[in-house]
Design a protein around this motif. Structure first.
Motif, PDB file in Angstrom:
ATOM      1  N   ASP A   5       0.834  -1.208   0.000  1.00 28.77           N
ATOM      2  CA  ASP A   5       0.000   0.000   0.000  1.00 28.77           C
ATOM      3  C   ASP A   5       0.868   1.258   0.000  1.00 28.77           C
ATOM      4  OD1 ASP A   5      -2.424  -1.396   0.011  1.00 28.77           O
ATOM      5  OD2 ASP A   5      -2.448  -1.523   2.198  1.00 28.77           O
ATOM      6  N   GLU A   9       0.892   4.060  -2.878  1.00 27.71           N
ATOM      7  CA  GLU A   9       0.611   5.451  -2.552  1.00 27.71           C
ATOM      8  C   GLU A   9       1.703   6.363  -3.099  1.00 27.71           C
ATOM      9  OE1 GLU A   9       0.473   7.789   1.541  1.00 27.71           O
ATOM     10  OE2 GLU A   9      -1.220   6.379   1.330  1.00 27.71           O
ATOM     11  N   GLU A  12       1.275   6.656  -6.848  1.00 30.81           N
ATOM     12  CA  GLU A  12       0.182   7.556  -7.202  1.00 30.81           C
ATOM     13  C   GLU A  12       0.606   9.016  -7.089  1.00 30.81           C
ATOM     14  OE1 GLU A  12      -2.921   6.114  -4.636  1.00 30.81           O
ATOM     15  OE2 GLU A  12      -3.654   4.701  -6.155  1.00 30.81           O
ATOM     16  N   SER A 165      -4.687  -1.463 -12.604  1.00 27.21           N
ATOM     17  CA  SER A 165      -4.910  -0.567 -11.471  1.00 27.21           C
ATOM     18  C   SER A 165      -5.616  -1.221 -10.288  1.00 27.21           C
ATOM     19  CB  SER A 165      -5.715   0.649 -11.919  1.00 27.21           C
ATOM     20  OG  SER A 165      -7.058   0.270 -12.188  1.00 27.21           O
ATOM     21  N   ARG A 166      -6.342  -2.305 -10.482  1.00 33.92           N
ATOM     22  CA  ARG A 166      -7.105  -2.931  -9.400  1.00 33.92           C
ATOM     23  C   ARG A 166      -6.336  -4.066  -8.716  1.00 33.92           C
ATOM     24  NH1 ARG A 166      -9.656   0.866  -8.181  1.00 33.92           N
ATOM     25  NH2 ARG A 166     -10.847  -0.470  -6.810  1.00 33.92           N
ATOM     26  N   ARG A 189     -14.865  -3.508  -3.193  1.00 34.44           N
ATOM     27  CA  ARG A 189     -13.970  -2.418  -2.796  1.00 34.44           C
ATOM     28  C   ARG A 189     -13.672  -1.494  -3.988  1.00 34.44           C
ATOM     29  NH1 ARG A 189      -8.081  -2.946   0.204  1.00 34.44           N
ATOM     30  NH2 ARG A 189      -7.819  -0.702   0.491  1.00 34.44           N
ATOM     31  N   ASP A 191     -14.482   1.978  -3.430  1.00 35.18           N
ATOM     32  CA  ASP A 191     -14.674   3.289  -2.820  1.00 35.18           C
ATOM     33  C   ASP A 191     -13.718   4.328  -3.393  1.00 35.18           C
ATOM     34  OD1 ASP A 191     -16.668   2.211  -1.293  1.00 35.18           O
ATOM     35  OD2 ASP A 191     -15.441   1.982   0.508  1.00 35.18           O
ATOM     36  N   ASP A 192     -12.522   3.913  -3.778  1.00 34.38           N
ATOM     37  CA  ASP A 192     -11.533   4.846  -4.323  1.00 34.38           C
ATOM     38  C   ASP A 192     -11.979   5.419  -5.672  1.00 34.38           C
ATOM     39  OD1 ASP A 192     -11.032   2.064  -5.192  1.00 34.38           O
ATOM     40  OD2 ASP A 192      -9.372   2.939  -6.317  1.00 34.38           O
ATOM     41  N   LEU A 193     -12.962   4.781  -6.317  1.00 29.72           N
ATOM     42  CA  LEU A 193     -13.430   5.249  -7.629  1.00 29.72           C
ATOM     43  C   LEU A 193     -14.722   6.048  -7.542  1.00 29.72           C
ATOM     44  CD1 LEU A 193     -12.878   2.011  -9.721  1.00 29.72           C
ATOM     45  CD2 LEU A 193     -11.365   3.983  -9.517  1.00 29.72           C
ATOM     46  N   HIS A 196     -15.394  10.444  -7.816  1.00 30.51           N
ATOM     47  CA  HIS A 196     -14.477  11.217  -8.664  1.00 30.51           C
ATOM     48  C   HIS A 196     -14.188  10.408  -9.923  1.00 30.51           C
ATOM     49  CE1 HIS A 196     -10.871   8.788  -7.846  1.00 30.51           C
ATOM     50  NE2 HIS A 196     -11.270   8.753  -6.599  1.00 30.51           N
ATOM     51  N   ARG A 198     -12.193   8.516 -12.834  1.00 30.04           N
ATOM     52  CA  ARG A 198     -11.003   7.681 -12.876  1.00 30.04           C
ATOM     53  C   ARG A 198     -10.886   7.120 -14.271  1.00 30.04           C
ATOM     54  NH1 ARG A 198      -6.484   5.836  -9.972  1.00 30.04           N
ATOM     55  NH2 ARG A 198      -5.858   3.936 -10.947  1.00 30.04           N
TER      56      ARG A 198
END
Length: 198
Positions: A5, A9, A12, A165-166, A189, A191-193, A196, A198
């Motif tokens: 992770d 991060e 990114e 990406s996943r 999962r 939530d990151d998408l 906003h 992507r």
């Protein structure tokens, strides 16, 4: 946070920094984007027109063997269009049922190089082809990655050269207990998408 992770991060942050640098360098070339249309200053457009190569010279300089490859290259357009249609329909039908956020084609397929006055019409056509085809592959990869996260979110024993990406959300290969305990959590999962683009 796991080490994976943490690495993701940092990647990114670097990707965002890279995008910002591409934009900064682009601004130095004297163009702006207004309503999704590229605008150059009058002086830059004039300089561009001076550098355009006549299409006949471009073809002549390409050589005979290069010309022979044209049907092979352009023959891929038909299956690409079919793949585009199939994947688009697939995600519009299936993703709402699975609860997966849809992928925006426009985030991947960017066709804008035909606005460059220093390219002749053949170069512009080639640039449209490349922008569409490479963007399509990115779009399809993202749709496939989200699908894989839903249906089989297990990492491979040998990590692929360029994971999608996943992949970071997938469960460890061979960890049967985690698979049974966490499958439903991982397959939902996204939530990151949400919320906003992507």
């Amino acid at each position: 946070m796991t080490k994976i992770d943490d690495i993701i991060e940092r990647l990114e942050v670097l990707e965002k920094e890279l995008t910002e640098e591409f934009d900064r360098v682009g601004a130095e070339v004297s163009y702006t984007i207004e309503r999704k249309k590229v605008r150059f200053t009058r002086e830059v457009r004039r300089q561009h027109r001076l550098l355009v190569k006549r299409w006949a010279d471009y073809v002549y300089e390409s050589g005979f063997l290069m010309i022979l490859t044209i049907p092979v290259i352009w023959g891929a357009v038909i299956p690409a269009l079919l793949m585009d249609l199939t994947v688009t329909v697939y995600q519009w039908v299936c993703f709402p049922i699975y609860g997966i956020p849809k992928v925006r084609r426009g985030d991947y397929i960017v066709i804008d190089r035909q606005s460059l006055a220093y390219l002749n019409w053949i170069e512009k056509l080639n640039c449209v082809y490349c922008g569409y085809f490479n963007g399509l592959l990115g779009f399809v990869r993202e749709v496939a990655g989200r699908t894989e996260q839903y249906w089989c979110p297990v990492r491979h024993a040998r990590t692929p050269k360029s994971p999608h990406s996943r992949y970071r959300f997938f469960l460890e290969y061979g960890d049967a207990a985690a698979y049974r305990e966490r499958l439903e959590t991982v397959r939902r999962r996204f939530d990151d998408l949400r919320g906003h683009r992507r």
